[in-house]
Design an enzyme around this catalytic site. Structure first.
Site, mmCIF file in Angstrom:
data_model
loop_
_atom_site.group_PDB
_atom_site.id
_atom_site.type_symbol
_atom_site.label_atom_id
_atom_site.label_comp_id
_atom_site.label_asym_id
_atom_site.label_seq_id
_atom_site.Cartn_x
_atom_site.Cartn_y
_atom_site.Cartn_z
ATOM 1 N N ASN A 127 7.838 63.856 30.087
ATOM 2 C CA ASN A 127 6.483 63.653 29.564
ATOM 3 C C ASN A 127 6.024 62.255 29.982
ATOM 4 O O ASN A 127 6.443 61.259 29.391
ATOM 5 C CB ASN A 127 6.539 63.794 28.034
ATOM 6 C CG ASN A 127 5.220 63.456 27.360
ATOM 7 O OD1 ASN A 127 4.193 63.324 28.024
ATOM 8 N ND2 ASN A 127 5.253 63.312 26.043
ATOM 9 N N TRP A 128 5.178 62.219 30.991
ATOM 10 C CA TRP A 128 4.744 60.911 31.517
ATOM 11 C C TRP A 128 3.791 60.195 30.566
ATOM 12 O O TRP A 128 3.512 59.014 30.746
ATOM 13 C CB TRP A 128 4.038 61.081 32.867
ATOM 14 C CG TRP A 128 4.924 61.501 33.997
ATOM 15 C CD1 TRP A 128 6.251 61.887 33.940
ATOM 16 C CD2 TRP A 128 4.557 61.588 35.382
ATOM 17 N NE1 TRP A 128 6.705 62.206 35.195
ATOM 18 C CE2 TRP A 128 5.692 62.034 36.097
ATOM 19 C CE3 TRP A 128 3.371 61.340 36.085
ATOM 20 C CZ2 TRP A 128 5.667 62.226 37.481
ATOM 21 C CZ3 TRP A 128 3.347 61.538 37.458
ATOM 22 C CH2 TRP A 128 4.490 61.968 38.150
ATOM 23 N N LYS A 129 3.232 60.905 29.607
ATOM 24 C CA LYS A 129 2.204 60.352 28.705
ATOM 25 C C LYS A 129 1.062 59.756 29.543
ATOM 26 O O LYS A 129 0.784 60.281 30.620
ATOM 27 C CB LYS A 129 2.829 59.347 27.743
ATOM 28 C CG LYS A 129 4.032 59.965 27.012
ATOM 29 C CD LYS A 129 4.543 59.149 25.870
ATOM 30 C CE LYS A 129 5.725 59.864 25.219
ATOM 31 N NZ LYS A 129 6.267 59.148 24.079
ATOM 32 N N HIS A 171 2.692 67.273 19.999
ATOM 33 C CA HIS A 171 3.401 65.990 20.114
ATOM 34 C C HIS A 171 2.945 65.060 18.983
ATOM 35 O O HIS A 171 1.756 65.042 18.620
ATOM 36 C CB HIS A 171 3.116 65.356 21.479
ATOM 37 C CG HIS A 171 4.035 64.206 21.769
ATOM 38 N ND1 HIS A 171 3.860 62.974 21.199
ATOM 39 C CD2 HIS A 171 5.160 64.127 22.518
ATOM 40 C CE1 HIS A 171 4.836 62.163 21.605
ATOM 41 N NE2 HIS A 171 5.641 62.842 22.408
ATOM 42 N N GLU A 184 2.309 62.022 18.875
ATOM 43 C CA GLU A 184 1.230 61.084 19.211
ATOM 44 C C GLU A 184 -0.132 61.762 19.083
ATOM 45 O O GLU A 184 -1.099 61.150 18.632
ATOM 46 C CB GLU A 184 1.451 60.521 20.627
ATOM 47 C CG GLU A 184 2.615 59.536 20.621
ATOM 48 C CD GLU A 184 3.351 59.419 21.944
ATOM 49 O OE1 GLU A 184 2.842 59.876 22.976
ATOM 50 O OE2 GLU A 184 4.481 58.869 21.926
ATOM 51 N N GLU A 227 11.523 65.966 17.999
ATOM 52 C CA GLU A 227 11.375 64.560 18.365
ATOM 53 C C GLU A 227 11.123 63.720 17.119
ATOM 54 O O GLU A 227 9.964 63.575 16.681
ATOM 55 C CB GLU A 227 10.183 64.386 19.316
ATOM 56 C CG GLU A 227 10.297 65.181 20.588
ATOM 57 C CD GLU A 227 9.430 64.590 21.688
ATOM 58 O OE1 GLU A 227 9.992 64.197 22.703
ATOM 59 O OE2 GLU A 227 8.208 64.487 21.494
ATOM 60 N N GLY A 287 10.181 56.223 21.853
ATOM 61 C CA GLY A 287 9.787 54.960 22.478
ATOM 62 C C GLY A 287 10.336 53.732 21.788
ATOM 63 O O GLY A 287 9.886 52.623 22.049
ATOM 64 N N SER A 295 13.802 58.532 22.842
ATOM 65 C CA SER A 295 14.703 57.557 23.469
ATOM 66 C C SER A 295 15.928 58.195 24.118
ATOM 67 O O SER A 295 17.011 57.602 24.126
ATOM 68 C CB SER A 295 15.104 56.475 22.469
ATOM 69 O OG SER A 295 13.955 55.785 22.020
ATOM 70 N N GLY A 353 10.441 60.805 27.589
ATOM 71 C CA GLY A 353 9.245 60.004 27.837
ATOM 72 C C GLY A 353 9.548 58.893 28.831
ATOM 73 O O GLY A 353 9.596 59.116 30.045
ATOM 74 N N GLY A 354 9.798 57.700 28.318
ATOM 75 C CA GLY A 354 9.995 56.508 29.157
ATOM 76 C C GLY A 354 10.928 56.710 30.346
ATOM 77 O O GLY A 354 10.604 56.310 31.479
HETATM 78 P P1 PGA Z 1 10.621 58.533 24.718
HETATM 79 O O1 PGA Z 1 9.478 59.624 24.404
HETATM 80 O O2 PGA Z 1 11.665 59.242 25.553
HETATM 81 O O3 PGA Z 1 9.916 57.447 25.484
HETATM 82 O O4 PGA Z 1 11.169 58.079 23.421
HETATM 83 C C1 PGA Z 1 9.801 60.955 24.151
HETATM 84 C C2 PGA Z 1 8.559 61.752 23.876
HETATM 85 O O5 PGA Z 1 7.680 61.270 23.140
HETATM 86 O O6 PGA Z 1 8.405 62.884 24.384
#
Ligand code: PGA
Length: 253
Positions: A10-12, A98, A100, A170, A176, A216, A237-238
């Site tokens: 997930n590049w966000k 998600h 967010e 998650e 993050g 993470s 994500g990251g």
């Molecule tokens: P993260 O994000 O790996 O940067 O913690 C995961 C996500 O929100 O899908």
């Protein structure tokens, strides 16, 4: 158990056009061997989806996901993107729910249930996210909280429809933050989710569900997390923004 394993990136809201092309090409150049029981999914921002589909179309085992879609299929919704549009450019999956988007875009359980229906009707598969905040974990009410999110989001589906859904657990406190859930904490929650699915849809359907861990997850901890019995891969994500790290995660078992 013949569950499909998935590693999804997930590049966000990251990467400009050049960085996106470079990352897609770097992943392609790695010529990763993705076994038949595994899938790699890349979820870039909307504007790079078509390029991702075109770049990855002959890369075995890879598919493309959007990070969101609208709950209606067309109409006067300025700035929005529909599930049908996504499907028409070769997108296979959409991430819904998600944390967010639940937080910053105020997406409710009811809205998400509607998005799930619209996405499935358009022929997309859904990666449905759930996750608890730190206060809920500290009060030790996370199992009920997650069960409730899942009930509200997808329990209206038939067992047949459920086969087109992947769940991503998650925990918000791990996203993050560099503070990953321990393998045992994640496995416990995945068992809870699978039991809850079994209760509603039967053990066979629950056994077939792919349940991903996210928060993470990185090149160092992926193999320990993925080796847990009920963890069928990750939503990353990251660490999905670096081709080398993401490749290590894809290869983790
Ligand atoms: P993260 O994000 O790996 O940067 O913690 C995961 C996500 O929100 O899908």
């Amino acid at each position: 158990m013949s569950r499909i394993k998935i590693v999804a990136g997930n590049w966000k809201m990251n990467n400009d056009a050049t960085q996106s092309s470079d990352l897609l090409n770097a992943l392609k150049a790695k010529k990763l061997t993705v076994s038949a029981d595994k899938k790699v999914i890349i979820a870039p921002p909307f504007i790079y989806l078509k390029e991702a589909v075109d770049t990855l179309k002959d890369v075995n085992g890879f598919a493309v996901a959007a990070q969101n879609c609208h709950h209606e299929n067309s109409g006067a919704f300025t700035g929005e993107v529909s599930a049908t549009m996504l499907k028409s450019i070769g997108c296979e999956y959409v991430i819904l729910g998600h944390s967010e988007r639940r937080e910053y875009n105020h997406e409710s359980d009811a809205l998400l249930a509607k998005k799930v229906d619209t996405a499935l009707a358009a022929g997309l598969k859904v990666i449905f996210c759930c996750g608890e905040a730190l206060e809920i974990r500290e009060a030790n009410t996370q199992n009920d909280f997650i069960s409730n999110q899942i009930e509200k989001g997808i329990f209206h589906l038939s067992a047949e429809q459920l086969q087109h859904v992947v769940i991503a657990y998650e925990p918000i406190w791990a996203i993050g933050t560099g503070k990953t859930a321990s393998a045992a904490q994640a496995q416990d929650m995945h068992t809870n989710i699978r039991q809850h699915l079994a209760h509603k849809y039967g053990a066979d359907s629950a056994d077939k569900m792919t349940i991903l861990y996210g928060g993470s997850c990185n090149a160092q901890n992926a193999s320990e997390l993925f080796s847990q019995k009920d963890i069928d891969g990750g939503l990353i994500g990251g660490a999905s923004l670096k081709a080398d790290d993401f490749a290590t995660i894809i290869n983790a078992r």
